[in-house]
Design an enzyme around this catalytic site. Sequence first.
Site, PDB file in Angstrom:
ATOM      1  N   GLU B  32      -0.864  11.355 -15.077  1.00 33.42           N
ATOM      2  CA  GLU B  32      -1.352  12.292 -16.085  1.00 33.42           C
ATOM      3  C   GLU B  32      -0.719  11.948 -17.433  1.00 33.42           C
ATOM      4  O   GLU B  32       0.503  11.877 -17.542  1.00 33.42           O
ATOM      5  CB  GLU B  32      -0.986  13.717 -15.673  1.00 33.42           C
ATOM      6  CG  GLU B  32      -1.662  14.132 -14.362  1.00 33.42           C
ATOM      7  CD  GLU B  32      -0.911  15.238 -13.626  1.00 33.42           C
ATOM      8  OE1 GLU B  32       0.028  15.815 -14.183  1.00 33.42           O
ATOM      9  OE2 GLU B  32      -1.283  15.503 -12.463  1.00 33.42           O
ATOM     10  N   LEU B  61      -6.163  15.544 -13.278  1.00 31.15           N
ATOM     11  CA  LEU B  61      -4.909  16.277 -13.086  1.00 31.15           C
ATOM     12  C   LEU B  61      -4.795  16.764 -11.636  1.00 31.15           C
ATOM     13  O   LEU B  61      -5.241  17.857 -11.317  1.00 31.15           O
ATOM     14  CB  LEU B  61      -4.884  17.454 -14.066  1.00 31.15           C
ATOM     15  CG  LEU B  61      -3.541  18.053 -14.457  1.00 31.15           C
ATOM     16  CD1 LEU B  61      -3.721  18.986 -15.630  1.00 31.15           C
ATOM     17  CD2 LEU B  61      -2.857  18.774 -13.307  1.00 31.15           C
ATOM     18  N   GLU B  63      -1.962  15.922  -8.375  1.00 28.57           N
ATOM     19  CA  GLU B  63      -0.871  15.082  -7.889  1.00 28.57           C
ATOM     20  C   GLU B  63      -1.155  14.472  -6.512  1.00 28.57           C
ATOM     21  O   GLU B  63      -0.822  13.316  -6.264  1.00 28.57           O
ATOM     22  CB  GLU B  63       0.451  15.868  -7.847  1.00 28.57           C
ATOM     23  CG  GLU B  63       1.055  16.156  -9.214  1.00 28.57           C
ATOM     24  CD  GLU B  63       0.388  17.319  -9.929  1.00 28.57           C
ATOM     25  OE1 GLU B  63      -0.409  18.038  -9.290  1.00 28.57           O
ATOM     26  OE2 GLU B  63       0.661  17.513 -11.129  1.00 28.57           O
ATOM     27  N   GLN B  85       4.428  13.790 -13.282  1.00 21.43           N
ATOM     28  CA  GLN B  85       4.962  14.162 -14.598  1.00 21.43           C
ATOM     29  C   GLN B  85       6.352  14.798 -14.526  1.00 21.43           C
ATOM     30  O   GLN B  85       7.210  14.506 -15.343  1.00 21.43           O
ATOM     31  CB  GLN B  85       3.974  15.090 -15.287  1.00 21.43           C
ATOM     32  CG  GLN B  85       4.103  15.060 -16.782  1.00 21.43           C
ATOM     33  CD  GLN B  85       2.828  15.542 -17.446  1.00 21.43           C
ATOM     34  OE1 GLN B  85       2.540  16.750 -17.432  1.00 21.43           O
ATOM     35  NE2 GLN B  85       2.061  14.653 -18.014  1.00 21.43           N
ATOM     36  N   PHE B  86       6.568  15.655 -13.536  1.00 20.91           N
ATOM     37  CA  PHE B  86       7.892  16.221 -13.254  1.00 20.91           C
ATOM     38  C   PHE B  86       8.024  16.303 -11.740  1.00 20.91           C
ATOM     39  O   PHE B  86       7.063  16.622 -11.049  1.00 20.91           O
ATOM     40  CB  PHE B  86       8.033  17.627 -13.833  1.00 20.91           C
ATOM     41  CG  PHE B  86       8.173  17.654 -15.338  1.00 20.91           C
ATOM     42  CD1 PHE B  86       9.432  17.632 -15.942  1.00 20.91           C
ATOM     43  CD2 PHE B  86       7.044  17.701 -16.141  1.00 20.91           C
ATOM     44  CE1 PHE B  86       9.546  17.651 -17.321  1.00 20.91           C
ATOM     45  CE2 PHE B  86       7.160  17.725 -17.525  1.00 20.91           C
ATOM     46  CZ  PHE B  86       8.412  17.703 -18.124  1.00 20.91           C
ATOM     47  N   PHE B  91       5.062  18.315  -5.051  1.00 19.46           N
ATOM     48  CA  PHE B  91       4.774  18.841  -3.708  1.00 19.46           C
ATOM     49  C   PHE B  91       3.323  18.733  -3.242  1.00 19.46           C
ATOM     50  O   PHE B  91       3.086  18.492  -2.061  1.00 19.46           O
ATOM     51  CB  PHE B  91       5.364  20.246  -3.550  1.00 19.46           C
ATOM     52  CG  PHE B  91       6.861  20.166  -3.622  1.00 19.46           C
ATOM     53  CD1 PHE B  91       7.578  19.627  -2.571  1.00 19.46           C
ATOM     54  CD2 PHE B  91       7.546  20.504  -4.776  1.00 19.46           C
ATOM     55  CE1 PHE B  91       8.947  19.459  -2.649  1.00 19.46           C
ATOM     56  CE2 PHE B  91       8.921  20.337  -4.867  1.00 19.46           C
ATOM     57  CZ  PHE B  91       9.630  19.813  -3.794  1.00 19.46           C
ATOM     58  N   PRO B  92       2.332  18.873  -4.095  1.00 24.35           N
ATOM     59  CA  PRO B  92       0.980  18.569  -3.602  1.00 24.35           C
ATOM     60  C   PRO B  92       0.869  17.129  -3.098  1.00 24.35           C
ATOM     61  O   PRO B  92       0.060  16.836  -2.220  1.00 24.35           O
ATOM     62  CB  PRO B  92       0.093  18.793  -4.833  1.00 24.35           C
ATOM     63  CG  PRO B  92       0.875  19.710  -5.702  1.00 24.35           C
ATOM     64  CD  PRO B  92       2.321  19.354  -5.472  1.00 24.35           C
ATOM     65  N   HIS B 132      10.969  22.598 -13.694  1.00 27.23           N
ATOM     66  CA  HIS B 132      11.133  21.318 -14.381  1.00 27.23           C
ATOM     67  C   HIS B 132      12.540  20.762 -14.224  1.00 27.23           C
ATOM     68  O   HIS B 132      12.883  19.790 -14.876  1.00 27.23           O
ATOM     69  CB  HIS B 132      10.830  21.457 -15.876  1.00 27.23           C
ATOM     70  CG  HIS B 132       9.381  21.670 -16.187  1.00 27.23           C
ATOM     71  ND1 HIS B 132       8.701  22.805 -15.840  1.00 27.23           N
ATOM     72  CD2 HIS B 132       8.471  20.884 -16.825  1.00 27.23           C
ATOM     73  CE1 HIS B 132       7.445  22.719 -16.246  1.00 27.23           C
ATOM     74  NE2 HIS B 132       7.285  21.560 -16.841  1.00 27.23           N
TER      75      HIS B 132
END
Lengths: 361, 329
Positions: B32, B61, B63, B85-86, B91-92, B132
């Site tokens: 992303e 978008l 994951e 991204q973080f 988790f997905p 985050h």
Amino acid sequence: MRKSISFEINHLQYLDESAKPANDLPEFAKDTDKLVELYDRMQFLRAMDKRAVGLQRIGKMRTYPAALGQEAVGIGAGLALKDTDVLVPYYRGTGMMLSHGIKPHEILLYWGGDERGADYKDPIAAQDFPVAVPIATQILHAAGVATAIKLRGEKRAVMTEIGEGGTSEGEFYEALNVAGVWNLPFVCIVNNNQWAISVPSENQTKAESYAQKAIAAGMDTLQVDGNDIIAVHDASVKAMEKARNGGGPTLIEAICYRLCDHTTADDASRYHDQKVHDKAWEVEPVKRLEDYLKSLGVLDDKAIEAMAKDNKANVEKEVEMYFDILNNQPQPPEAMFDYLYAEVPEKTKPQREEAIRRGAK
Amino acid sequence: MSDTKILTLIEAVTAALDHEMGLDKEIVLMGEDVGKNGGVFRATDGLQQKYGDERVMDTPLAEAMIAGLSVGMAAQGMKPVPEIQFMGFVFPAFNQIATAAARMRNRTRGRLTMPITFRMPYGGGIHAPEHHSESTEALFAHIPGLRVLIPSNPTRAYGLLLASLRSPDPILFLEPKRVYRMVKHEVEMNGVALPLDKCFVDREGDDITLISWGAMMHETLLAADQLAKDGVSVEVIDVATVAPMDMETIFTSVRKTGRCVVVQEAPRAGGLGSEIAAEIAEHELMSLIAPIGRVAGYDTIMPYAKMEMQYMPSVERVVEEAQKVLKYV
């Protein structure tokens, strides 16, 4: 308020429930040799499933998912794959796998509890995935394979399969979304066999069809009669050809009925309606094509019996190969360490030595 | 021959990606905002302009999709480098990493391999919003088939990322975002990779071993400085390749010092510090003079920005724990 967007879903059927042509047949279906081949392969799959379930009942097979009643979906779609295409199957994908170079004994080996069953030896299947067990993960793998094919500008395509229950997973939608927006060479077959273990289709979605789930992804999509192998094969061949030529992805919802338990660990009599089940037997796919071929005078009972005998013998040969590898050539204990990383990490080397020392169980 | 550049950790990441993309056409960056935007931390800054949008791909978008697509691409011989991204949003993708990427080589008996480098920033200390700031490396280090690498400084980010991009194994490459722009190193742009399975002994000493990784290496080294002022000879180990872990370097050090403290930012229970302590207790009990010390995040949810620094292990806590361990004679 004005109508903004509307859509329709087409349904394809060539042989109706009484095995009579409901439409002008596609070109391939005018070749009776081709139809006999399709029939033969469905018969083999049914014989193999029957034998595998029987082996499980006597303790010589682990949990096995049969595809009874769904032979036209697996074989009809699977035979649309060319040698250079890639198959990303799910656990009930035996029909597709057999159609793309994966050997029956390899499939038996996997379900018999041996990892070597997914080390496909036929070069045609060298890039094919093992069956996916976690539901819907495979649809993303297929989209990834299709991404690689597209980035390299190759004229190949990927086929994957999922049950109708699996289309409730988020990863299914994520895969369709990217296949649509990137115009990937990707074909997804939804085997709508009406049951996700014990949950019937009407409790799975409020949508009128599974095909329409692809509309939101901007994909081409259609329904086919999953008991009519001519319809399944025709739609699949066209979708794959379109995908290879840059025409983008397609979803095909094949509507059939799961005439077997979910797996050998399941007992469908706990939840299914026997009357519905019995009715489904009247429209099942092997009989459908058999009746049609009989009506043409291409096959008679004697020829069918001879084919069944051959297929049974061929299944038996594969069962023997399965037993031979499983029992006479067991994997050494270190096999569980040796394929995990490119090299065995130092930290697990003592464990590997211990496994070797303790030997086979 | 090779030039050196003064780089931050994030610049070292970019430099390693750039170097290897120039050599290996199978490497594809994806995620992303990694394209035109160059990533929200700028790890892929300028790379899409240089290599084109088919080698640096902005994805939808999702994951799980980023990870699942990587599995499919890797099976075709590509070397995807997905960016999450973080780490809080990994988790997905956990399903794909755990059930597909980490297992594929084993489940095909080596037929399909997964040369994937999952890059993601992790850890606290930059006063970011909820989700985050966590350090969940132990969840991944527990998965057989996966490698987990954590560089603590720019030099290591460059060398370990090169190693990662050249490895046939799936790798979780965790970038301590607090360190992204904290320090600068003179990094040799020589394209030489660091080993994937070795701890680094950052300081040699005889009295006590401090063991850490990631951003906590900075607190650990500062603690070592402070202890040194009191005449304590401190050995400091950066675990860096946290899974599979190089125990031998740690054992060798503990055999010499007889005392150790493990420092981690992650919650204490079931963390990598627990594994390190258990391994030392199992194999080097007789070398130990004192109980193994642990400094960790509390077993709480990472507090939001306002209380974050009360959670993070501090230099003070590391020094106190070391002094406690040093009291045993």
